[in-house]
Design a protein around this motif. Sequence first.
Motif, short mmCIF file in Angstrom:
data_model
loop_
_atom_site.label_atom_id
_atom_site.label_comp_id
_atom_site.label_asym_id
_atom_site.label_seq_id
_atom_site.Cartn_x
_atom_site.Cartn_y
_atom_site.Cartn_z
N LEU A 424 0.83 -1.21 0.00
CA LEU A 424 0.00 0.00 0.00
C LEU A 424 0.87 1.26 0.00
O LEU A 424 0.53 2.25 -0.66
N ALA A 425 1.98 1.21 0.72
CA ALA A 425 2.88 2.36 0.75
C ALA A 425 3.43 2.66 -0.64
O ALA A 425 3.48 3.83 -1.08
N MET A 426 3.84 1.62 -1.37
CA MET A 426 4.38 1.81 -2.72
C MET A 426 3.30 2.32 -3.66
O MET A 426 3.56 3.17 -4.53
N ILE A 427 2.08 1.84 -3.51
CA ILE A 427 0.99 2.31 -4.36
C ILE A 427 0.72 3.78 -4.13
O ILE A 427 0.50 4.56 -5.08
N LEU A 428 0.74 4.21 -2.84
CA LEU A 428 0.50 5.62 -2.54
C LEU A 428 1.59 6.50 -3.13
O LEU A 428 1.30 7.55 -3.72
N VAL A 429 2.85 6.10 -2.97
CA VAL A 429 3.96 6.90 -3.50
C VAL A 429 3.84 7.03 -5.02
O VAL A 429 3.98 8.13 -5.58
N ASN A 430 3.60 5.91 -5.70
CA ASN A 430 3.45 5.95 -7.15
C ASN A 430 2.26 6.81 -7.57
O ASN A 430 2.36 7.61 -8.52
N SER A 431 1.14 6.67 -6.89
CA SER A 431 -0.07 7.42 -7.26
C SER A 431 0.11 8.92 -7.04
O SER A 431 -0.26 9.73 -7.89
N PHE A 432 0.66 9.29 -5.87
CA PHE A 432 0.85 10.70 -5.56
C PHE A 432 1.76 11.38 -6.59
O PHE A 432 1.45 12.47 -7.09
N GLN A 433 2.87 10.74 -6.90
CA GLN A 433 3.84 11.36 -7.79
C GLN A 433 3.37 11.30 -9.25
O GLN A 433 3.70 12.19 -10.04
N LEU A 434 2.60 10.28 -9.60
CA LEU A 434 2.01 10.24 -10.93
C LEU A 434 1.05 11.41 -11.13
O LEU A 434 1.05 12.06 -12.18
N LEU A 435 0.23 11.70 -10.14
CA LEU A 435 -0.69 12.84 -10.21
C LEU A 435 0.06 14.15 -10.40
O LEU A 435 -0.34 15.00 -11.18
N TYR A 436 1.16 14.27 -9.69
CA TYR A 436 1.97 15.50 -9.78
C TYR A 436 2.52 15.69 -11.19
O TYR A 436 2.48 16.79 -11.76
N VAL A 437 3.05 14.63 -11.78
CA VAL A 437 3.65 14.72 -13.11
C VAL A 437 2.58 14.97 -14.18
O VAL A 437 2.76 15.82 -15.07
#
Length: 621
Positions: A424-437
Amino acid sequence: MPSRKFADGEVVRGRWPGSSLYYEVEILSHDSNSQLYNVKYKDGTELELKESDIKPLTSFRQRKSGSTSSSPSRRRGSRSRSRSRSPGRLPKGSRRSASASYQADLKEARKEAKKDMLEVKLTPLVLKPFGNSINRYNGEPELIERNDIPHKNTQEKFHLSQESSYIPTQYSLRARREEIKLKEVDLKEETVVTKRPALLRTSEVTATQSKDLEFGGVPGVFLIMLGLPAFLFLLLLMCKQKEPSLLNFPPPLPALGDLWETRVFGAYLLWFLLQALFHLLPIGKVVEGTPLTNGRRLKYRLNGFYAFILTSALVGACFFWNVELYYVYHHFLQFALAAVVFAMGLSVYLYARALKAPQDELSPASSGNAIYDFFIGRELNPRIGTFDLKYFCELRPGLIGWVVINLVMLLAEMKEQNRAAPSLAMILVNSFQLLYVVDALWNEEALLTTMDIIHDGFGFMLAFGDLVWVPFIYSFQAFYLVSHPNELSWPMASLIIALKLCGFVIFRCANSQKNAFRKNPTDPRLAHLKTIHTSTGKNLLVSGWWGFVRHPNYLGDLIMALAWSLPCGFNHILPYFYVIYFTILLVHREARDEHHCRKKYGLAWEKYCQRVPYRIFPCIY
């Protein structure tokens, strides 16, 4: 939302009530309700005038008499009335004393005022310095413009020195018909001065460049260029340790031969060229950037979001063809070294080509020192044909590469930890930074008004930051979770998601409000916003998101950065390095913004700082 035409502290000419005479006045304040200006005359008299009773100083110099126009009667060869035989004029041979001339001219002016509107030219007889604001707008020297020449696209502008800012203390009142002779003298004087605008601009740039060297000057940038690559590899090596600790610093260093691999460098070069190819595709709209010093506006093609879609399709094809993306994680240090070598080579090329660049294409931040200019960038907009190198590197190879690296780390976590699904931690990091980009690429046009584009040249600082620092440091949380898993509970994950959304709303709304205001300040949707008028013609927002703190977009950025790090837990400070670094970066950038805005807006910026005292954080001055 009514707009102001004149700024506080601006020197203009105001009509004396009940007459048609105009005198120099200083704008003291403006009442937005009554739309009246409070002005101060030279004798200390303060009055309230309508905007229609106020005119800029340049309008008196540049106004031309109707007798000079090519009227139909002139084209037919008919004779016009001789100016020497106008009513009330003395013969040419007359000689009068200075006082008699003054009285006669004054009487003649009063007679002419009864017939039509009379504007007077104030001719200085005795000059003396006046305060800090006369002939200076918002703390900056007044611009003298020659825009009365037809068919000329660019106007010559230059700054007067502070010592030459004088005002007249005695005046000679002359009728408008006689003003033509005085204007001929003024035009000759202005012609003598405006023959050297380029020289004045060059000396001004040189004087500016000899000061204000940022980042600690030449010694500072030299240490940064040496220290950043070494610091990058130390962080990555520490992150690969199973039990990273400051007590074990420095981590075991690999041999230099183990860090370099030609095939990896070739793969990185292929990635760069692939993104360049996507950038050159004739898709996406073309927009103009901000005006340059030579008056030109460069064109940019906005297709970053399309490049991201094409890259995503390519990554999907790699999954379909069973391409082993885990290779990137296994050779992560080698890819980082390849990026460093490429960025250094690009910086050398940029500096070499900038040595032949024209003066008006150099960056305002360049100094003339080889080391400093190599770091900050000497040329402002280096282009190969229509391919803008700086604009391309800002969003494409590094930012899209960041998302790809995060995806590689997600796959590596599943393989290294034998997981059927990512944590879940890896999914959150990927999702947050994907939204930013995705947000950055979708709002690509906003990049054109940033300091990176309009002020900084393209040198080592931006090349290393865009191509190395962004993809290999901004993905640090995902890289950390591969070797240091953190099981995150859903209640904690919910709080982190709420924090991320809060930061994103502040960041996006603040930037959207700023960009909308820059595009169309008279937009009815922005009518509720309060502003401070400046002598540059632009207004400063003092309400909405920009009345909360001076840089609400920076505040939102910092909140999002914290949300990216929290999924990594609290076992080590390493995943929070990004938050610490980003805070230092934004505080430094905010200081640079403050310096440039104070220099540009002067007194108006002082008023803005009083209205909005908080810089980034609403509770810290």
